[in-house]
Design an enzyme around this catalytic site. Sequence first.
Site, mmCIF file in Angstrom:
data_model
loop_
_atom_site.group_PDB
_atom_site.id
_atom_site.type_symbol
_atom_site.label_atom_id
_atom_site.label_comp_id
_atom_site.label_asym_id
_atom_site.label_seq_id
_atom_site.Cartn_x
_atom_site.Cartn_y
_atom_site.Cartn_z
ATOM 1 N N LYS A 79 1.046 -1.550 -0.123
ATOM 2 C CA LYS A 79 0.284 0.083 -0.130
ATOM 3 C C LYS A 79 0.574 0.908 0.440
ATOM 4 O O LYS A 79 1.724 1.521 0.653
ATOM 5 C CB LYS A 79 -0.688 0.055 1.466
ATOM 6 C CG LYS A 79 -2.122 1.207 1.772
ATOM 7 C CD LYS A 79 -2.801 0.830 2.597
ATOM 8 C CE LYS A 79 -3.922 1.725 2.701
ATOM 9 N NZ LYS A 79 -5.259 1.949 3.657
ATOM 10 N N SER A 154 -9.654 1.460 2.806
ATOM 11 C CA SER A 154 -9.151 2.097 1.884
ATOM 12 C C SER A 154 -7.864 1.661 1.312
ATOM 13 O O SER A 154 -7.254 2.037 0.499
ATOM 14 C CB SER A 154 -7.918 3.457 2.528
ATOM 15 O OG SER A 154 -7.039 2.704 3.671
ATOM 16 N N SER A 178 -9.847 -0.843 6.591
ATOM 17 C CA SER A 178 -8.516 -0.647 5.733
ATOM 18 C C SER A 178 -8.299 -1.388 4.715
ATOM 19 O O SER A 178 -7.862 -2.149 3.892
ATOM 20 C CB SER A 178 -8.396 0.878 5.530
ATOM 21 O OG SER A 178 -8.549 1.929 5.102
HETATM 22 N N1 GLN Z 1 -12.818 3.465 6.066
HETATM 23 C C1 GLN Z 1 -12.339 3.788 7.070
HETATM 24 C C2 GLN Z 1 -11.535 5.717 7.066
HETATM 25 O O1 GLN Z 1 -12.192 6.283 6.050
HETATM 26 C C3 GLN Z 1 -10.907 3.627 6.820
HETATM 27 C C4 GLN Z 1 -9.718 3.736 7.452
HETATM 28 C C5 GLN Z 1 -8.234 2.616 7.629
HETATM 29 O O2 GLN Z 1 -8.578 1.765 8.242
HETATM 30 N N2 GLN Z 1 -7.263 3.233 6.805
HETATM 31 O O3 GLN Z 1 -11.688 5.878 8.405
#
Ligand code: GLN
Length: 488
Positions: A79, A154, A178
């Site tokens: 990532k 994400s 995420s």
């Molecule tokens: N959907 C979560 C957010 O927007 C995901 C965040 C993450 O795990 N990086 O905060």
Amino acid sequence: MPLLNELTIKQAREGLDAKEFSSVELTMACLDRIKKRNKKINAFITVTEELALQEAEKADKQIKQKKQTILTGIPFSIKDAICVKDVRSTGSAKILDNYIAPYESTVITKIREQGAVLLGKNNCDAFGHGASNENSMYGPVKNPHDEKRVAGGSSGGSAAAVADHQCIFSIAEDTGGSIRQPASFCGIVGLRPSYGRNSRFGIMPMASSLDTVGPMGKTVEDVAILESIMAGKDEKDATTVFDKVTNYLKKKKETLQSGGQARNKKQKLRVGVPKEYFEKEGLDVEVRSIIEENIEKLKGLNVEIVEVSLPHTKYAIPVYYIIVPSEDSSNLGRLDGIRYGVQAKHKNLYEAYSKSRAQGFPEEVKRRIMIGTYALSAGYYDAYYKKAQKVRTLIKQDFEEVFGLVDVLITPTSPFPAFKIGEKKDDVLAMYLADVFVAPASLAGLPAISVPAGKTKSGLPVGLQMIGPRMGEQIVFNLASILEDQNT
Ligand code: GLN
């Protein structure tokens, strides 16, 4: 016969060791797949082709000399919110468009020391903010199962790259789902480890009291192999704990007889089903019935299913979306267009900051900076951040109580399968609600895995989440692996 790029870590290891193919051939198969598919799927922001081929050649020499370790010669992706030394690391935001990291994340060094071959960096929601990958400044990632739909977020690029066989595995970050949610949308396996289990050194910080880094792969076994390598104390991350790291692969078979690790070994394994996660409102009917079918399969294996309650679950999203933007706003202060990355044209210092940040951050990042700055400001801190932290403690206590009764919890990973690109983009609250089943374990610092549970009638993958007690990765892997055997 699967194509080389379709292999799991275990299959690739066996094939490489038996000299059925070389690491260069395996790496080329992944690079060819990336070249063919990246314009469509958009899973990679940077492809490190030259480096990958050099590392693959080195791996082949090691294999020839019989000096290989578990990941020698196996290609993977990362990532883009995770730093790799001398490799472009953008976090999917233009403010870091030209940023070449001068240092490397501890977990990535551990994976590379085992000989894994780096293919490149995956697209994601900028700095991890999002549940659909539409907040990337490099365009959305498409779901390989239906290109009109999101890959999740994400870590959408990592999930799509694994599902589309552009790599053998990927390493990503999970603050509030995420890893798990995109894993569920793309039909792969993803683990969020316990908070403090894996070092976050070298991960672009999002919400420091929740951030974790974990593996994504094609099977539970692959993910367990990776977690066994990544786990452990690191002096560069003060939150990592001293804890004996087991080889997570070993104990699977004993689980059904032993009653797991949390309780009396003579009892049956007890799996909790939290009733708040199955309430009708918002939960897709197909997702619900697929998860229920999986629970029935476990009953057939002599597992005891117990309905439990986590009464503060309903506060998880409001609490999450106060704490996370607050910590986001503080962490993102370092990106000022001066110390790192791109600087906008400016006439004075104020403009240097404001224009660099206005041009370099996408809308969602700006929203979080504004909400977080507000929630932390004098006079509001007690009413918002502090109060949210208190409710967070109640959420954590719910889990502690329930883990006195059961060994593992089962829930859907997401209330719905992958949605259409654009469908929720203008409705911020609908997007935040996508995290409803993944945020609670994050707030409580617990390990949780998403495993494929089945597909909807239209062929979209559905993921099942298993949540374990703190530092209970072993029981999560064991049960996930048992369920995987049932589903394959
Ligand atoms: N959907 C979560 C957010 O927007 C995901 C965040 C993450 O795990 N990086 O905060």
